[in-house]
Scaffold this active site. Structure first.
Site, PDB file in Angstrom:
ATOM      1  N   LYS A   1      10.160 -57.544 -26.114  1.00  0.00           N
ATOM      2  CA  LYS A   1      11.062 -58.431 -26.859  1.00  0.00           C
ATOM      3  C   LYS A   1      10.393 -59.773 -27.198  1.00  0.00           C
ATOM      4  O   LYS A   1       9.341 -60.107 -26.635  1.00  0.00           O
ATOM      5  CB  LYS A   1      12.338 -58.628 -26.040  1.00  0.00           C
ATOM      6  CG  LYS A   1      13.157 -57.345 -25.844  1.00  0.00           C
ATOM      7  CD  LYS A   1      14.452 -57.639 -25.079  1.00  0.00           C
ATOM      8  CE  LYS A   1      15.296 -56.386 -24.912  1.00  0.00           C
ATOM      9  NZ  LYS A   1      16.589 -56.684 -24.222  1.00  0.00           N
TER      10      LYS A   1
ATOM     11  N   THR B   1      18.645 -55.140 -15.689  1.00  0.00           N
ATOM     12  CA  THR B   1      18.902 -55.910 -16.914  1.00  0.00           C
ATOM     13  C   THR B   1      18.839 -57.411 -16.647  1.00  0.00           C
ATOM     14  O   THR B   1      18.256 -58.167 -17.433  1.00  0.00           O
ATOM     15  CB  THR B   1      20.299 -55.544 -17.474  1.00  0.00           C
ATOM     16  OG1 THR B   1      20.380 -54.124 -17.590  1.00  0.00           O
ATOM     17  CG2 THR B   1      20.540 -56.195 -18.817  1.00  0.00           C
TER      18      THR B   1
ATOM     19  N   TYR C   1      21.377 -52.205 -32.039  1.00  0.00           N
ATOM     20  CA  TYR C   1      22.259 -52.490 -30.905  1.00  0.00           C
ATOM     21  C   TYR C   1      23.733 -52.235 -31.253  1.00  0.00           C
ATOM     22  O   TYR C   1      24.612 -52.814 -30.597  1.00  0.00           O
ATOM     23  CB  TYR C   1      22.059 -53.924 -30.430  1.00  0.00           C
ATOM     24  CG  TYR C   1      20.868 -54.079 -29.497  1.00  0.00           C
ATOM     25  CD1 TYR C   1      20.825 -53.448 -28.256  1.00  0.00           C
ATOM     26  CD2 TYR C   1      19.777 -54.874 -29.853  1.00  0.00           C
ATOM     27  CE1 TYR C   1      19.744 -53.586 -27.397  1.00  0.00           C
ATOM     28  CE2 TYR C   1      18.683 -55.018 -28.993  1.00  0.00           C
ATOM     29  CZ  TYR C   1      18.687 -54.366 -27.766  1.00  0.00           C
ATOM     30  OH  TYR C   1      17.617 -54.508 -26.913  1.00  0.00           O
TER      31      TYR C   1
ATOM     32  N   HIS D   1      12.943 -53.690 -23.645  1.00  0.00           N
ATOM     33  CA  HIS D   1      14.002 -52.687 -23.832  1.00  0.00           C
ATOM     34  C   HIS D   1      13.409 -51.327 -23.511  1.00  0.00           C
ATOM     35  O   HIS D   1      12.236 -51.074 -23.805  1.00  0.00           O
ATOM     36  CB  HIS D   1      14.487 -52.681 -25.289  1.00  0.00           C
ATOM     37  CG  HIS D   1      15.322 -51.462 -25.609  1.00  0.00           C
ATOM     38  ND1 HIS D   1      16.667 -51.417 -25.363  1.00  0.00           N
ATOM     39  CD2 HIS D   1      14.972 -50.235 -26.087  1.00  0.00           C
ATOM     40  CE1 HIS D   1      17.117 -50.204 -25.681  1.00  0.00           C
ATOM     41  NE2 HIS D   1      16.112 -49.475 -26.144  1.00  0.00           N
TER      42      HIS D   1
ATOM     43  N   ASN E   1      15.241 -60.839 -21.756  1.00  0.00           N
ATOM     44  CA  ASN E   1      14.794 -60.099 -20.571  1.00  0.00           C
ATOM     45  C   ASN E   1      13.572 -59.205 -20.831  1.00  0.00           C
ATOM     46  O   ASN E   1      13.416 -58.153 -20.220  1.00  0.00           O
ATOM     47  CB  ASN E   1      15.954 -59.336 -19.937  1.00  0.00           C
ATOM     48  CG  ASN E   1      16.548 -58.305 -20.865  1.00  0.00           C
ATOM     49  OD1 ASN E   1      16.081 -58.139 -21.981  1.00  0.00           O
ATOM     50  ND2 ASN E   1      17.555 -57.598 -20.397  1.00  0.00           N
TER      51      ASN E   1
ATOM     52  N   GLU F   1      16.274 -43.646 -30.938  1.00  0.00           N
ATOM     53  CA  GLU F   1      15.547 -44.919 -31.033  1.00  0.00           C
ATOM     54  C   GLU F   1      14.117 -44.720 -31.530  1.00  0.00           C
ATOM     55  O   GLU F   1      13.605 -45.546 -32.285  1.00  0.00           O
ATOM     56  CB  GLU F   1      15.568 -45.623 -29.670  1.00  0.00           C
ATOM     57  CG  GLU F   1      16.969 -46.101 -29.318  1.00  0.00           C
ATOM     58  CD  GLU F   1      17.060 -46.748 -27.944  1.00  0.00           C
ATOM     59  OE1 GLU F   1      18.161 -47.198 -27.594  1.00  0.00           O
ATOM     60  OE2 GLU F   1      16.039 -46.819 -27.228  1.00  0.00           O
TER      61      GLU F   1
HETATM   62  N1  UDP Z   1      22.554 -58.392 -22.619  1.00  0.00           N
HETATM   63  C1  UDP Z   1      22.921 -59.706 -22.648  1.00  0.00           C
HETATM   64  N2  UDP Z   1      23.942 -60.127 -21.831  1.00  0.00           N
HETATM   65  C2  UDP Z   1      24.580 -59.284 -20.978  1.00  0.00           C
HETATM   66  C3  UDP Z   1      24.194 -57.937 -20.946  1.00  0.00           C
HETATM   67  C4  UDP Z   1      23.176 -57.520 -21.785  1.00  0.00           C
HETATM   68  O1  UDP Z   1      22.368 -60.489 -23.409  1.00  0.00           O
HETATM   69  O2  UDP Z   1      25.484 -59.723 -20.258  1.00  0.00           O
HETATM   70  C5  UDP Z   1      21.477 -57.944 -23.503  1.00  0.00           C
HETATM   71  C6  UDP Z   1      20.153 -57.802 -22.756  1.00  0.00           C
HETATM   72  O3  UDP Z   1      19.108 -58.228 -23.621  1.00  0.00           O
HETATM   73  C7  UDP Z   1      20.087 -56.305 -22.520  1.00  0.00           C
HETATM   74  C8  UDP Z   1      20.738 -55.766 -23.799  1.00  0.00           C
HETATM   75  O4  UDP Z   1      21.793 -56.679 -24.052  1.00  0.00           O
HETATM   76  O5  UDP Z   1      18.762 -55.868 -22.338  1.00  0.00           O
HETATM   77  C9  UDP Z   1      21.286 -54.372 -23.697  1.00  0.00           C
HETATM   78  O6  UDP Z   1      22.135 -54.277 -22.586  1.00  0.00           O
HETATM   79  P1  UDP Z   1      22.102 -53.002 -21.630  1.00  0.00           P
HETATM   80  O7  UDP Z   1      23.288 -53.104 -20.719  1.00  0.00           O
HETATM   81  O8  UDP Z   1      21.950 -51.770 -22.462  1.00  0.00           O
HETATM   82  O9  UDP Z   1      20.799 -53.260 -20.727  1.00  0.00           O
HETATM   83  P2  UDP Z   1      19.347 -52.608 -20.682  1.00  0.00           P
HETATM   84  O10 UDP Z   1      19.503 -51.134 -20.961  1.00  0.00           O
HETATM   85  O11 UDP Z   1      18.507 -53.324 -21.708  1.00  0.00           O
HETATM   86  O12 UDP Z   1      18.861 -52.883 -19.276  1.00  0.00           O
END
Ligand code: UDP
Length: 143
Positions: free
Chosen positions: A11, A93, A51, A117, A114, A128
């Site tokens: 990212k 996450t 997303y 992805h 974070n 994807e």
């Molecule tokens: N995200 C965020 N705030 C939150 C939860 C998620 O900004 O409270 C963002 C974060 O960048 C995360 C992405 O949304 O990686 C997708 O969320 P997901 O729950 O799918 O997490 P991941 O699979 O990336 O661990």
């Protein structure tokens, strides 16, 4: 074990921190092979579409803004249980909850920014990968 492919995104925060190589090296040293790769800057429409599953979440707009804030490095990783392996290497996450030594523990800034992805199932991995790459851009398993 099943050989799988998964979609990884480094990212904008991690690209900005100049740790592309550090992250790729973790994939390679843990049995994942890069089968396709490019650096792109997503448009708003592309980030929204990628997303879309989170469209009703309170963080959606901020997530889209973050994902378009700079270039990202997108790759297809392949290996035994690649989907779970990548997520294990990524960590939770929220970097505050990520195990020590994971990519997010080491390089993420916050739950929003974070670092990486990774696809979360075979179905989303296929979608994807196809979102970013056509079949000519993903190299064969033995290539
Ligand atoms: N995200 C965020 N705030 C939150 C939860 C998620 O900004 O409270 C963002 C974060 O960048 C995360 C992405 O949304 O990686 C997708 O969320 P997901 O729950 O799918 O997490 P991941 O699979 O990336 O661990």
């Amino acid at each position: 074990m099943a050989t799988e492919q998964t979609l990884s995104i480094i990212k904008p925060d991690a690209v900005g921190k100049n740790v592309i190589g550090e992250i790729l090296s973790r994939f390679e040293s843990n049995g994942l092979r890069v089968k396709a790769m490019k650096m792109v800057r997503l448009t708003t429409e592309q980030a929204k579409a990628f997303y879309a599953v989170h469209a009703d979440k309170p963080f959606y707009n901020d997530l889209v803004e973050f994902m378009i804030s700079g270039p990202v490095v997108v790759s297809v990783l392949e290996g035994d249980n690649a989907i779970a392996k990548n997520r294990e290497l990524m960590g939770a996450t929220n970097p505050k909850e990520a195990d020590a030594g994971t990519i997010r523990a080491d390089y993420a800034t916050s739950i929003d920014a974070n670092a990486v992805h990774g696809s979360d199932s075979p179905e989303t991995a296929a979608e994807e990968v196809a979102f970013f790459f056509n079949h000519l851009e993903v190299f064969d398993r033995d290539a």
